[in-house]
Enzyme design. Structure first.
Site, mmCIF file in Angstrom:
data_model
loop_
_atom_site.group_PDB
_atom_site.id
_atom_site.type_symbol
_atom_site.label_atom_id
_atom_site.label_comp_id
_atom_site.label_asym_id
_atom_site.label_seq_id
_atom_site.Cartn_x
_atom_site.Cartn_y
_atom_site.Cartn_z
ATOM 1 N N LYS A 118 0.875 -1.188 0.000
ATOM 2 C CA LYS A 118 0.000 0.000 0.000
ATOM 3 C C LYS A 118 0.905 1.229 0.000
ATOM 4 O O LYS A 118 1.942 1.249 0.675
ATOM 5 C CB LYS A 118 -0.882 -0.021 1.249
ATOM 6 C CG LYS A 118 -1.869 1.140 1.335
ATOM 7 C CD LYS A 118 -2.795 0.998 2.546
ATOM 8 C CE LYS A 118 -3.808 2.126 2.643
ATOM 9 N NZ LYS A 118 -4.717 1.996 3.804
ATOM 10 N N SER A 162 -9.741 2.343 2.895
ATOM 11 C CA SER A 162 -8.811 3.050 2.047
ATOM 12 C C SER A 162 -7.829 2.150 1.306
ATOM 13 O O SER A 162 -7.186 2.593 0.360
ATOM 14 C CB SER A 162 -8.039 4.060 2.882
ATOM 15 O OG SER A 162 -7.211 3.399 3.824
ATOM 16 N N SER A 168 -10.112 -0.043 7.102
ATOM 17 C CA SER A 168 -9.527 0.036 5.758
ATOM 18 C C SER A 168 -8.852 -1.215 5.231
ATOM 19 O O SER A 168 -8.492 -1.246 4.058
ATOM 20 C CB SER A 168 -8.534 1.184 5.690
ATOM 21 O OG SER A 168 -9.227 2.383 5.528
#
Ligand code: GLN
Length: 484
Positions: free
Chosen positions: A76, A151, A175
């Site tokens: 990420k 997210s 998330s």
């Protein structure tokens, strides 16, 4: 190859059925074909990935038996990685090349894994749909009109579309779990403090936690083995004995007590999600588990409490982005104050600005007691509810998200609707507990549904066991989006 487990990939690499360079190239080719549409990656750097793959191949030739050696894993874009552009989904860091590795990244590097690229995310991890990214929305591989969740939406889409073998995510209020649910993959947020936050760009430090996102619980156990462990560079990193998270995977589930919180099955839960979750509970009963009715009375306050505490911490964490030391600086400005103002106004997107304003407000003199302090007190009550519940059950189960993936643009203008996407996940962060989502069926329009499994502190090995036995008995987790 694309559907092999990480253990199978590791075995194939060590048996020289495939080299790490070939495997990395396979994924890079898929990214080149599919990413222009899905937008799951912000940055790929084939030269750097292939160089790492060559080193991994040498390690394997020399007999390195590390289970992740040579396996391509995506990060990420919230994790700093040396020499890699690290944007956190923001214009503020659009050109920031990190001079150092986050703890998680260096752990994967020393395990011999290959960094395949940096995945798209909501700006500074603020969002539930990936639409707040400066680099554009991510599309859900199951339906390109739908959001992947957020997210960690880029990671979830990349794993679902087989654009990496597995990847990392972070979870402040849901998330990891929510995008895992919406994209039909598995995701685990560990107990707060199990994985070091060093080099992970801070959103709300008392809630942020990194974890694995993968196609199965078995894969996640392997990833968590690499990620977890004490790190003196994070003052909240816990000093605990090293554990093997795969050690309980195959234990039978006879006698497992599953707590079902009444509040998670009430109004607001869409019927198709409820149906898939109920069917999963029935499957667990077949596997030897029993269910207990429990209550988490204060969990209804978790969304309002979170939206006081998380913005408060964010407003403080994000004050470092001032256009002086790194990141975006406005091209034209007057004096120093004007430079700060213009750089921050132009560098941050609307959602980030909204959070900074809320956070500054609730921390300001005169409002601190009424909002921030009050929220901290309720946070304690929310945690106590779980402590009491775990006296009656071993794990808690329920839906991860109230609905399946919604459409792009559907909730963009309504922050409160968006915030409610995390209604079942946020309490877990407030309590610091481990939480997981695994695929458990499909709802309306054939979109994936996630089952949330919440464990007691440090019970990750048991949760992975609970998920793995279900995945041995069902095949939801091996389903693949069409055209992938
Ligand atoms: N959707 C929540 C938020 O917008 C949670 C995000 C997260 O876990 N990083 O803050």
């Amino acid at each position: 190859m694309l559907n092999s487990s990480l253990l199978q990939l590791g075995a194939a690499l060590r048996a020289r059925k495939i080299s790490s360079v070939e495997l990395t190239q396979l994924y890079l080719d898929r990214i080149a074909t599919l990413n222009p549409e899905l937008n799951a990656y912000i940055t790929v750097n084939p030269d750097m990935s292939l160089a790492q793959a060559r080193t991994a191949d040498e390690r394997i030739t020399q007999g390195d038996a590390s289970p992740l050696a040579g396996i391509p894993i995506a990060q990420k874009d919230i994790f700093c990685a040396q020499g890699w552009r690290t944007t956190c989904g923001s214009r503020m860091l659009h050109n920031f090349v990190s001079p150092y590795d986050a703890h998680v990244v260096s752990q994967f590097n020393s395990a011999g894994a290959v960094n395949l690229g940096k995945t798209n995310m909501d700006e500074f991890a603020m969002g539930s749909s990936n639409e707040t990214s400066h680099f554009g929305a991510v599309k859900n591989p199951w339906n390109r009109d739908a959001v992947p969740g957020g997210s960690s939406g880029g990671t979830a889409a990349a794993v679902a579309a087989r654009l990496c073998a597995a990847a990392t995510g972070t979870d402040t209020g849901g998330s990891i779990r929510q995008p895992a649910a919406l994209c039909g993959i598995s995701g685990l947020k560990p107990t707060y403090g199990v994985v070091s936050r060093y080099g992970m760009i801070a959103f709300a430090s008392s809630l942020d936690q990194a974890g694995p996102m993968a196609r199965s619980a078995e894969d996640m156990a392997l990833l968590l083995n690499a990620m977890a462990g004490f790190d003196e560079r994070d003052s909240t990193s816990l000093q605990r004995e090293k554990e093997d998270y795969a050690r309980e995977l195959n234990k039978p589930l006879n006698g497992l007590r599953i707590g079902l919180p009444r509040e998670f099955f009430a109004t607001g839960l869409s019927a198709d999600v409820a149906q898939a979750v109920d069917a999963a509970i029935t499957e667990y009963k077949k596997l030897g588990a029993s269910v207990v009715d429990i209550s988490l009375p204060n969990s209804r306050l978790s969304v309002p409490v979170y939206y006081v505490l998380a913005p408060a911490e964010a407003s403080s964490n994000l004050s470092r982005f001032d256009g002086v030391r790194y990141g975006y600086r406005a091209p034209e400005y007057g004096d120093l104050a004007d430079m700060y103002e213009k750089s921050r106004s132009q560098g941050f997107g609307a959602e980030v600005k909204r959070r900074i304003m809320i956070g500054t407000y609730v921390l300001s003199h005169g409002y601190y007691d009424a909002y921030y302090l009050q929220a901290q007190k309720i946070r304690r009550l929310i945690a106590q509810d779980f402590t009491e519940a775990f006296q009656q059950c071993d794990v808690i189960m329920g839906p991860t998200s109230p609905t399946t993936a919604f459409n792009l643009g559907e909730k963009g203008d309504d922050p409160v609707q968006m915030y409610l996407s995390d209604i079942y996940t946020i309490a877990v962060n407030l309590a610091g507990l481990p939480g997981m989502s695994i695929p458990c069926g499909f709802g309306n329009n054939n979109m994936p549904v996630g089952l949330q499994i919440i464990g007691n502190y440090f019970d990750e090995a048991r949760m992975l066991n609970v998920a793995h036995r279900y995945q041995l008995a069902t095949d939801w987790h091996v389903r693949t989006p069409s055209g992938i």
